[in-house]
Design a protein around this motif. Structure first.
Motif: not given
Ligand code: BG6
Length: 510
Positions: A154, A185, A188, A224, A242, A358
């Motif tokens: 993506k 996601y 997961k 972060i 996101m 973030k």
């Molecule tokens: C990514 C985004 O798809 O997902 C990032 O581009 C983000 O900006 C990340 O930090 C978050 O993923 P996770 O698995 O750490 O929640």
């Protein structure tokens, strides 16, 4: 389903995604003996590098992610890695790549099956795929033997029009079954377990509707900042990075109708149907529906360590506008909160609140379902309005698990009530942390299972929802101002206003 022998050809092999996610995930599969017996990794990128140098980089990526590894396991893995360089727009580079692939197919006896993984900026996707096709690398044999599949990271396009254009170009050179649109996601474990929770238990689904559910909050919060990805992020922003993907997929899984089977097309159809039934945000009064924010410098972030119970100070984030790669007057959002409604029978009138950002206080992703209060309280000391609602929290990460708050009687002669939680903790029950999402999704690509990937119809439905918001932010920014919030907070206060009228509040993750 067995994983067939194959080679994985990684575009953008010298990049960050490959270092942080892809190679550690492939190594994780090797550790769990889930890679096919005959397998190779061929890196491809612009930088010139020998196989040896590439292997050294991959060694670093693996030890960064997994810590020191037994030399024999690591060396056996690295022996499967090769590299070739070339420019993404140079036909000769693809001829050379095709030659290297053929040599690897023979050397590793991998049956000619190939998985092309594009860890590249989306603007390069169509050209790379077309050139792969011109060099004959996307053709499959009879009955897809050998097969050729392409994985896209993506975002899929930058807006609706670019996504449609991308799709049209891909459609000319690839068949639908060859296309894998990745959204980590969906890989997961805890996101997938929402489906089991809903459709493998008889007791929740009858309550899973407007009659019993008051509202649902879906959060993906990160502490972060943009780290070293300022250049990409400043052009994308949180809505594209996101919301358009991870957040809408979590929503779809939470709210979709039961598919008739756990087959890729059936599951994808239901997710898409749900996305299509989201009511478009009204153009008048947008600030009442969607709030955007951007982090400013904040105090050092004090994060609790749930394992040790201690708290550690993490250095403060700089102002977003001072991050490397970010414009000094950037209006890009690093936070979005939205209220949305779903126009179907099941969900009519139930607000869904989504937020992601973030530079927030803590990293938490969860789906919290608040049920309606009891219709009447027979306990004199507590009125109906005071009786807390049952809340079911599907904890995506960290502390993966499920919590359900219920009211119980406090011990003693008086009728005192207290809320307590029925809690399932993934780590305690299974004794392991959930496997990395990339491992699962890479395995699915190798098995040809597209259940956990975006369909082109889904991508289109998501952009149809998001596009008008991007457009409104661009044309009439004053109607939906950018709220600055201190890093380390829970986001802009303006986001609270989205819930207040309905008498709701954002959850403060514990
Ligand atoms: C990514 C985004 O798809 O997902 C990032 O581009 C983000 O900006 C990340 O930090 C978050 O993923 P996770 O698995 O750490 O929640």
């Amino acid at each position: 389903q067995p994983v067939e022998d194959c080679g994985i050809i990684v575009f953008g092999a010298s990049g960050d995604l490959v270092h942080r996610k892809l190679i550690p995930a492939l190594y994780g599969l090797a550790l769990r003996r889930l890679l096919p017996p005959r397998f190779y990794i061929l890196g491809f990128a612009r930088s010139e590098m020998t196989d040896e140098v590439f292997r050294e980089r991959m060694r670093e990526a693996i030890t960064d992610a997994h810590g020191e590894q037994p030399a024999d396991t690591l060396n056996a893995f690295l022996a499967m890695c090769r590299y070739t360089s070339g420019s993404y727009d140079d036909p000769a580079a693809y001829e050379k790549l095709a030659g290297r692939c053929s040599v690897c197919d023979l050397d590793f006896d991998s049956s000619g099956n190939r998985l092309f993984y594009l860890a590249l900026p989306p603007e390069l996707h169509p050209e790379v795929v077309e050139r792969l096709a011109q060099a004959g690398m996307t053709s499959e044999g009879q009955d897809h033997k050998p097969w050729a599949r392409v994985v896209f990271e993506k975002p899929f396009g930058h807006d609706l029009q670019s996504a449609l254009r991308l799709d049209a170009r891909l459609g000319k050179v690839l068949a639908p079954h060859q296309i894998f649109r990745m959204d980590h996601y969906l890989g997961k474990e805890t996101v997938q377990s929402v489906l089991m929770f809903r459709f493998a238990n008889a007791i929740f689904e009858p309550l899973w509707n407007r009659s019993y559910i008051d509202h649902i909050q879906i959060s993906a919060l990160e502490s972060i900042g943009v780290e070293h990805r300022g250049g990409y992020y400043d052009k994308a922003g949180c809505l594209r990075d996101m919301f358009q993907n991870h957040m809408l997929q979590m929503l779809a899984i939470t709210a979709m109708e039961p598919p008739i089977s756990f087959q890729a097309e059936r599951v994808r159809e239901e997710r898409t149907k749900l996305l299509r039934s989201i009511r478009p945000w009204p153009e008048d009064d947008p600030a009442n529906w969607i709030v955007r924010g951007q982090y400013m410098a904040g105090p050092p972030n004090i994060l609790p360590n749930t394992q040790t119970g201690t708290r550690t100070a993490h250095s403060a984030l700089p102002d977003y506008r001072r991050e490397r790669g970010v414009a000094q007057d950037s209006e890009t959002e690093t936070y979005v909160a939205a209220r949305l409604l779903i126009d179907n029978w099941r969900w009519q009138g139930v607000p869904f609140y989504l937020r992601s950002g973030k530079g927030l206080q803590r990293k938490v992703s969860e789906i919290a379902v608040t049920f309606k209060r009891v219709p009447y309280s027979m306990f004199g000391m507590t009125s109906k309005a005071q009786m807390p609602a049952n809340v079911l929290v599907l904890k995506i990460q960290p502390d993966e698990g499920i919590d359900l708050t219920i009211q119980t009687k406090q011990p003693g002669p008086k009728s005192c009530m207290s809320s307590m939680s029925l809690s399932f903790k993934y780590q305690e029950v299974f004794g392991v942390t959930p496997p990395n999402a990339y491992e699962r999704l890479l395995l699915d690509c190798m098995q040809g299972d597209r259940t956990l990937f975006w369909s082109s119809e889904g991508v289109e439905a998501a952009w149809r929802l998001i596009d008008p918001v991007l457009d409104m932010w661009r044309r009439r920014p004053e109607r939906c101002p950018l709220h600055r919030y201190p890093a380390g907070s829970w986001g802009p206060e303006a986001a609270d206003a989205l819930l207040v009228n309905a008498g709701h509040r954002w959850r403060r993750p514990p």
